[in-house]
Enzyme design. Structure first.
Site, PDB file in Angstrom:
ATOM      1  N   GLN A 164     -19.646 -38.374  11.622  1.00 45.59           N
ATOM      2  CA  GLN A 164     -19.328 -37.137  10.905  1.00 45.59           C
ATOM      3  C   GLN A 164     -20.319 -36.798   9.789  1.00 45.59           C
ATOM      4  O   GLN A 164     -20.739 -35.654   9.648  1.00 45.59           O
ATOM      5  CB  GLN A 164     -17.928 -37.287  10.276  1.00 45.59           C
ATOM      6  CG  GLN A 164     -16.832 -37.130  11.289  1.00 45.59           C
ATOM      7  CD  GLN A 164     -16.041 -35.867  11.019  1.00 45.59           C
ATOM      8  OE1 GLN A 164     -16.590 -34.820  10.726  1.00 45.59           O
ATOM      9  NE2 GLN A 164     -14.739 -35.976  11.119  1.00 45.59           N
ATOM     10  N   ASP A 168     -27.254 -45.708  16.483  1.00 45.01           N
ATOM     11  CA  ASP A 168     -25.807 -45.873  16.559  1.00 45.01           C
ATOM     12  C   ASP A 168     -25.506 -47.005  17.538  1.00 45.01           C
ATOM     13  O   ASP A 168     -26.425 -47.584  18.124  1.00 45.01           O
ATOM     14  CB  ASP A 168     -25.099 -44.573  16.948  1.00 45.01           C
ATOM     15  CG  ASP A 168     -23.769 -44.420  16.200  1.00 45.01           C
ATOM     16  OD1 ASP A 168     -22.967 -45.381  16.236  1.00 45.01           O
ATOM     17  OD2 ASP A 168     -23.544 -43.364  15.583  1.00 45.01           O
ATOM     18  N   ALA A 208     -25.619 -42.259  13.441  1.00 43.23           N
ATOM     19  CA  ALA A 208     -26.145 -40.905  13.653  1.00 43.23           C
ATOM     20  C   ALA A 208     -25.252 -40.024  14.505  1.00 43.23           C
ATOM     21  O   ALA A 208     -25.420 -38.804  14.524  1.00 43.23           O
ATOM     22  CB  ALA A 208     -27.541 -40.996  14.279  1.00 43.23           C
ATOM     23  N   ALA A 209     -24.288 -40.613  15.214  1.00 42.47           N
ATOM     24  CA  ALA A 209     -23.347 -39.811  16.005  1.00 42.47           C
ATOM     25  C   ALA A 209     -22.081 -39.487  15.210  1.00 42.47           C
ATOM     26  O   ALA A 209     -21.175 -38.838  15.726  1.00 42.47           O
ATOM     27  CB  ALA A 209     -22.974 -40.553  17.291  1.00 42.47           C
ATOM     28  N   ASP A 261     -20.014 -38.964  -6.257  1.00 42.21           N
ATOM     29  CA  ASP A 261     -19.130 -39.026  -7.424  1.00 42.21           C
ATOM     30  C   ASP A 261     -19.664 -38.148  -8.553  1.00 42.21           C
ATOM     31  O   ASP A 261     -18.907 -37.443  -9.228  1.00 42.21           O
ATOM     32  CB  ASP A 261     -18.998 -40.473  -7.895  1.00 42.21           C
ATOM     33  CG  ASP A 261     -18.600 -41.399  -6.763  1.00 42.21           C
ATOM     34  OD1 ASP A 261     -17.524 -41.186  -6.183  1.00 42.21           O
ATOM     35  OD2 ASP A 261     -19.371 -42.316  -6.430  1.00 42.21           O
ATOM     36  N   ASN A 286     -19.632 -47.630   3.159  1.00 43.02           N
ATOM     37  CA  ASN A 286     -18.870 -48.394   2.162  1.00 43.02           C
ATOM     38  C   ASN A 286     -18.510 -49.806   2.616  1.00 43.02           C
ATOM     39  O   ASN A 286     -18.398 -50.049   3.800  1.00 43.02           O
ATOM     40  CB  ASN A 286     -17.592 -47.622   1.810  1.00 43.02           C
ATOM     41  CG  ASN A 286     -17.894 -46.469   0.875  1.00 43.02           C
ATOM     42  OD1 ASN A 286     -18.678 -46.606  -0.042  1.00 43.02           O
ATOM     43  ND2 ASN A 286     -17.280 -45.317   1.135  1.00 43.02           N
ATOM     44  N   GLN A 337     -29.179 -55.013   9.563  1.00 41.39           N
ATOM     45  CA  GLN A 337     -30.067 -53.905   9.242  1.00 41.39           C
ATOM     46  C   GLN A 337     -31.126 -54.302   8.215  1.00 41.39           C
ATOM     47  O   GLN A 337     -32.275 -53.845   8.292  1.00 41.39           O
ATOM     48  CB  GLN A 337     -29.246 -52.694   8.781  1.00 41.39           C
ATOM     49  CG  GLN A 337     -28.408 -52.135   9.934  1.00 41.39           C
ATOM     50  CD  GLN A 337     -27.661 -50.868   9.609  1.00 41.39           C
ATOM     51  OE1 GLN A 337     -27.677 -50.384   8.488  1.00 41.39           O
ATOM     52  NE2 GLN A 337     -26.998 -50.318  10.617  1.00 41.39           N
ATOM     53  N   HIS A 394     -19.054 -47.544  -6.487  1.00 42.85           N
ATOM     54  CA  HIS A 394     -18.532 -46.352  -5.786  1.00 42.85           C
ATOM     55  C   HIS A 394     -17.153 -46.735  -5.245  1.00 42.85           C
ATOM     56  O   HIS A 394     -16.961 -47.037  -4.075  1.00 42.85           O
ATOM     57  CB  HIS A 394     -19.472 -45.936  -4.653  1.00 42.85           C
ATOM     58  CG  HIS A 394     -18.909 -44.835  -3.796  1.00 42.85           C
ATOM     59  ND1 HIS A 394     -18.593 -43.587  -4.296  1.00 42.85           N
ATOM     60  CD2 HIS A 394     -18.582 -44.803  -2.483  1.00 42.85           C
ATOM     61  CE1 HIS A 394     -18.110 -42.840  -3.315  1.00 42.85           C
ATOM     62  NE2 HIS A 394     -18.078 -43.549  -2.207  1.00 42.85           N
TER      63      HIS A 394
END
Length: 333
Positions: A15, A42, A12-13, A159, A131, A112, A187
């Site tokens: 880009q 984060d 969450a911090a 994409d 990714n 997670q 991806h």
């Protein structure tokens, strides 16, 4: 106004979240009448930066935002959430191969998945952005056995958006006039951007196939495919950082369609657990064209795949099987 829903954004911090959080909090994703409480996850070293993000969210004075929960604890981050944007991952840097990302990121998504399993709403909708997104989504689902596997998806909407933009520019129409472009597979640079099922509304008002509008099959099978496949690397070369604003927009588009459904006659691309449709490998997260109704996606059936398409699907499917094998070896499964 309905009751607030809880939505988590990881990384969450970072880009991507910097653009995404504003879109979510102002109502672009879940709707203009849906209040929400944002959970921001984060790592401990980023808590100072995250504090600044929380200040900015407050300073936006957004009417729908009823609370913010900044944390480095996955248990707190995932508690009661109905939607999860899993953005946080080790970023891909210039010169890095996707396989370099696997080792660190698989471990993150294992943790997670376990936290989602224990603490999230059992019908939580999970979008993996970090990714390698497809394989991270697969691993995450494996460690959340109490949540339906179809609730874990990977983002290939970026994409799709890139592909729509390329077609729109080629035929000189607004991007909204292009739809039903398919992203098949991973991806990654093996993905298959497929314009052969797409439609374009021309300036005359007539709707024609992408192939008719473009009038150049060689371009659709070469420059178009390669441009979309390599767009992420091109952005990194130019910005010296990976796609952020466009990735945030795509994440919002993906979740918005999942919650509100796809327009009649249109489909979108999502990475979902493969059932073997179109001769793809089972038990990998593969991008297919889907339609969505009542928050449930369904793979579009019976699209024609020519010999070129078959070859492309096989290449990206093979890469996903290899990634799955490497990921499972890392976690000892």
């Amino acid at each position: 106004m309905s009751e607030p829903i809880r939505v988590v954004v990881t990384g969450a911090a970072g880009q991507i979240a910097y653009s995404l959080l504003y879109m979510i909090a102002k109502g672009d994703v879940f709707g203009p009448n849906q209040p929400l409480i944002l959970h921001l996850l984060d790592i401990p070293p980023m808590m100072g930066v995250l504090e600044g993000v929380v200040m900015e969210l407050a300073d936006c004075a957004l009417p729908l935002l009823r609370g913010v929960v900044p944390t480095a604890d996955p248990a707190e981050a995932f508690k009661g959430v109905v939607a999860a944007f899993l953005v946080g991952a080790m970023p891909r840097k210039q010169g890095m191969e996707r396989k370099d990302l696997l080792s660190a990121n698989v471990k993150i998504f294992k943790v997670q998945g376990e936290a989602l399993d224990k603490h999230a709403d059992k019908n939580v909708k999970v979008l993996v952005v970090g990714n390698p997104a497809n394989t991270n989504a697969l691993i995450c689902s494996r460690f959340a056995p109490s949540i339906p596997r179809e609730n874990f998806t990977a983002m290939t909407r970026l994409d799709q958006n890139r592909a729509q933009a390329q077609i729109a520019a080629r035929v000189n129409v607004p991007v909204a006039n292009v739809n039903n472009i398919v992203i098949w597979g991973n991806h990654s640079s093996t993905q298959f951007p497929d314009g052969s099922h797409g439609q374009v509304k021309m300036d005359s008002g007539k709707t024609v196939s992408v192939r008719e509008a473009v009038g150049d099959d060689a371009w659709l099978r070469s420059i178009f495919v390669e441009t979309v496949q390599k767009r992420g690397a091109a952005v990194i070369n130019a910005r010296k950082m990976s796609s952020a604003m466009s990735a945030a927009k795509a994440a919002g588009d993906h979740m918005k369609d999942w919650f509100h459904g796809t327009p009649a006659g249109q489909f979108v691309s999502m990475g979902v657990v493969s059932d073997g449709s179109y001769g793809t490998p089972k038990d990998v997260v593969f991008s297919f064209p889907v339609v969505i109704k009542n928050k449930k996606w369904e793979i579009v059936k019976n699209l024609q795949i020519d010999d070129f398409g078959r070859k492309m699907l096989d290449i990206t499917g093979k890469e996903l099987e290899e990634e799955r094998g490497e990921a499972l070896a890392i976690i000892g499964a």
